[in-house]
Design a protein around this motif. Structure first.
Motif, PDB file in Angstrom:
ATOM      1  N   VAL A  37       0.972  -1.269   0.117  1.00 35.96           N
ATOM      2  CA  VAL A  37      -0.169   0.073   0.006  1.00 35.96           C
ATOM      3  C   VAL A  37       0.551   1.331  -0.250  1.00 35.96           C
ATOM      4  O   VAL A  37       0.724   2.101  -0.651  1.00 35.96           O
ATOM      5  N   TYR A  38       1.854   1.196   0.437  1.00 33.48           N
ATOM      6  CA  TYR A  38       2.564   2.420   1.125  1.00 33.48           C
ATOM      7  C   TYR A  38       3.551   2.447  -0.719  1.00 33.48           C
ATOM      8  O   TYR A  38       3.503   3.650  -1.305  1.00 33.48           O
ATOM      9  N   ALA A  39       3.949   1.400  -1.068  1.00 40.31           N
ATOM     10  CA  ALA A  39       4.882   2.077  -2.301  1.00 40.31           C
ATOM     11  C   ALA A  39       3.832   2.256  -3.463  1.00 40.31           C
ATOM     12  O   ALA A  39       4.715   2.769  -4.239  1.00 40.31           O
ATOM     13  N   ARG A  40       2.974   1.696  -3.080  1.00 41.59           N
ATOM     14  CA  ARG A  40       1.684   1.937  -4.799  1.00 41.59           C
ATOM     15  C   ARG A  40       1.632   3.480  -4.025  1.00 41.59           C
ATOM     16  O   ARG A  40       1.218   3.788  -5.256  1.00 41.59           O
ATOM     17  N   TRP A  41       0.941   3.816  -3.365  1.00 41.64           N
ATOM     18  CA  TRP A  41       0.805   5.725  -3.218  1.00 41.64           C
ATOM     19  C   TRP A  41       2.116   6.221  -2.992  1.00 41.64           C
ATOM     20  O   TRP A  41       1.755   7.558  -3.725  1.00 41.64           O
ATOM     21  N   ALA A  42       3.110   5.592  -2.807  1.00 45.63           N
ATOM     22  CA  ALA A  42       4.089   7.246  -3.006  1.00 45.63           C
ATOM     23  C   ALA A  42       4.469   6.845  -4.182  1.00 45.63           C
ATOM     24  O   ALA A  42       5.572   7.425  -4.587  1.00 45.63           O
ATOM     25  N   SER A  43       4.457   5.963  -5.775  1.00 42.48           N
ATOM     26  CA  SER A  43       4.530   5.587  -6.766  1.00 42.48           C
ATOM     27  C   SER A  43       3.615   5.829  -7.842  1.00 42.48           C
ATOM     28  O   SER A  43       4.093   6.597  -8.927  1.00 42.48           O
ATOM     29  N   ASP A  44       2.881   5.529  -7.501  1.00 44.56           N
ATOM     30  CA  ASP A  44       1.895   5.885  -8.981  1.00 44.56           C
ATOM     31  C   ASP A  44       0.957   6.464  -9.376  1.00 44.56           C
ATOM     32  O   ASP A  44       0.784   7.397  -8.255  1.00 44.56           O
ATOM     33  N   TYR A  47      -2.422   7.725  -7.484  1.00 39.21           N
ATOM     34  CA  TYR A  47      -2.569   8.353  -6.008  1.00 39.21           C
ATOM     35  C   TYR A  47      -1.283   9.845  -6.208  1.00 39.21           C
ATOM     36  O   TYR A  47      -0.662  10.099  -5.069  1.00 39.21           O
ATOM     37  N   CYS A  48      -0.189  10.358  -7.130  1.00 38.55           N
ATOM     38  CA  CYS A  48       0.467  11.022  -6.617  1.00 38.55           C
ATOM     39  C   CYS A  48      -0.030  12.040  -7.990  1.00 38.55           C
ATOM     40  O   CYS A  48      -0.825  11.913  -9.148  1.00 38.55           O
ATOM     41  N   ASP A  49       0.611  13.433  -7.712  1.00 40.62           N
ATOM     42  CA  ASP A  49       0.158  14.493  -8.760  1.00 40.62           C
ATOM     43  C   ASP A  49       0.929  14.760  -9.367  1.00 40.62           C
ATOM     44  O   ASP A  49       2.249  13.772 -10.172  1.00 40.62           O
ATOM     45  N   GLY A  50       1.855  15.715  -9.908  1.00 39.08           N
ATOM     46  CA  GLY A  50       1.923  15.444 -11.381  1.00 39.08           C
ATOM     47  C   GLY A  50       3.676  15.662 -11.025  1.00 39.08           C
ATOM     48  O   GLY A  50       4.066  14.471 -12.269  1.00 39.08           O
ATOM     49  N   ILE A  56      -2.857  13.776  -0.778  1.00 38.67           N
ATOM     50  CA  ILE A  56      -3.347  13.648  -0.178  1.00 38.67           C
ATOM     51  C   ILE A  56      -4.637  12.802   0.144  1.00 38.67           C
ATOM     52  O   ILE A  56      -5.216  13.286  -1.006  1.00 38.67           O
ATOM     53  N   LEU A  57      -4.947  11.879   0.690  1.00 32.54           N
ATOM     54  CA  LEU A  57      -6.211  11.419   0.280  1.00 32.54           C
ATOM     55  C   LEU A  57      -7.552  11.301   1.193  1.00 32.54           C
ATOM     56  O   LEU A  57      -6.866  11.390   2.482  1.00 32.54           O
ATOM     57  N   ASP A  58      -8.338  11.294   0.786  1.00 35.94           N
ATOM     58  CA  ASP A  58      -9.579  10.995   1.521  1.00 35.94           C
ATOM     59  C   ASP A  58      -9.587   9.549   2.155  1.00 35.94           C
ATOM     60  O   ASP A  58      -8.795   8.843   1.184  1.00 35.94           O
ATOM     61  N   ARG A  59     -10.441   9.126   3.262  1.00 37.33           N
ATOM     62  CA  ARG A  59     -10.259   8.525   3.725  1.00 37.33           C
ATOM     63  C   ARG A  59     -10.576   7.286   2.889  1.00 37.33           C
ATOM     64  O   ARG A  59     -10.462   5.720   2.942  1.00 37.33           O
ATOM     65  N   ALA A  60     -12.183   7.614   3.087  1.00 35.15           N
ATOM     66  CA  ALA A  60     -13.054   6.869   1.843  1.00 35.15           C
ATOM     67  C   ALA A  60     -14.549   7.364   1.415  1.00 35.15           C
ATOM     68  O   ALA A  60     -13.911   8.844   1.487  1.00 35.15           O
TER      69      ALA A  60
END
Length: 213
Positions: A37-44, A47-50, A56-60
């Motif tokens: 989860v961490y790796a995908r959030w940090a690189s996908d 889930y990343c800006d330009g 920053i993600l909404d929880r749900a």
């Protein structure tokens, strides 16, 4: 069962079997879905800006949310359980929502659990173990694996600090690039009976005083 599965890396069905039968399953050598989860959030890019900074993600509830991210990684471990573990490790934090619902933010440039935690010791063992295995592989004359370093001395403290900042920036860029490609290849290899390989790509930076004879 979900919490125990997340901490151990063992599949939840195996946890149930262990609790029912008193038998232990094979313990994973990694941090499982929490680290993914961490790796995908940090690189996908989803889930990343330009510029590649994690959003920053909404929880749900939102189209791109932590819950959606967690479910894309594992449908066997509840998103709440994964979030609790990321908060405990100190790599995710809750941010001021200003009445717009709970929001979450990555608060580390790398997956570095809290000092002294069992997870930090596990990462140390995994990283050092594979580094040594790479050196041994090369010494034994097998197909060479990447294992290189750059050394410099007679530097001021300011120069050493500047090189450290450069090293962190290089790592940040390399991390995102290899994670994007690794995620893509991992997805394409799912279900392939010949997909029996694992890789570890890392980087370190050390600074200290020159030891004079």
């Amino acid at each position: 069962d979900s919490s125990l599965s997340t901490l151990s890396g063992v599949h939840r069905k195996d946890v149930r079997a262990w609790r029912s039968d008193g038998q232990t399953g094979s313990r994973s050598k990694n941090l499982g879905p929490v680290m993914e989860v961490y790796a995908r959030w940090a690189s996908d890019p989803d889930y990343c800006d330009g510029p590649g900074k994690p959003r920053i993600l909404d929880r749900a509830g939102a189209p791109v949310s932590f819950e959606e991210l967690a479910l894309s990684v594992s449908k066997d471990v509840h998103p709440r359980t994964l979030l609790q573990e990321l908060l405990r490790l100190g790599v995710v934090r809750q941010v001021d929502s200003q009445g717009k619902g709970e929001k979450l933010e990555l608060c580390a440039d790398a997956f570095v659990p809290k000092k002294g935690s069992a997870e930090m010791l596990q990462l140390l063992a995994d990283n050092v173990g594979d580094h040594i295995a790479t050196v041994v592989n090369n010494l034994q004359g097998h197909e060479p694996m990447l294992e290189q370093a750059v050394f410099a001395d007679e530097l001021s403290a300011e120069s050493a600090e500047a090189l450290g900042a450069l090293a962190r920036q290089i790592w940040s860029n390399a991390f995102r690039e290899i994670m994007r490609e690794g995620t893509k290849l991992s997805r394409s290899d799912q279900g392939d009976p010949n997909a029996d390989q694992r890789v570890r790509f890392g980087m370190y930076y050390y600074r200290g005083r020159v030891t004079k004879p």
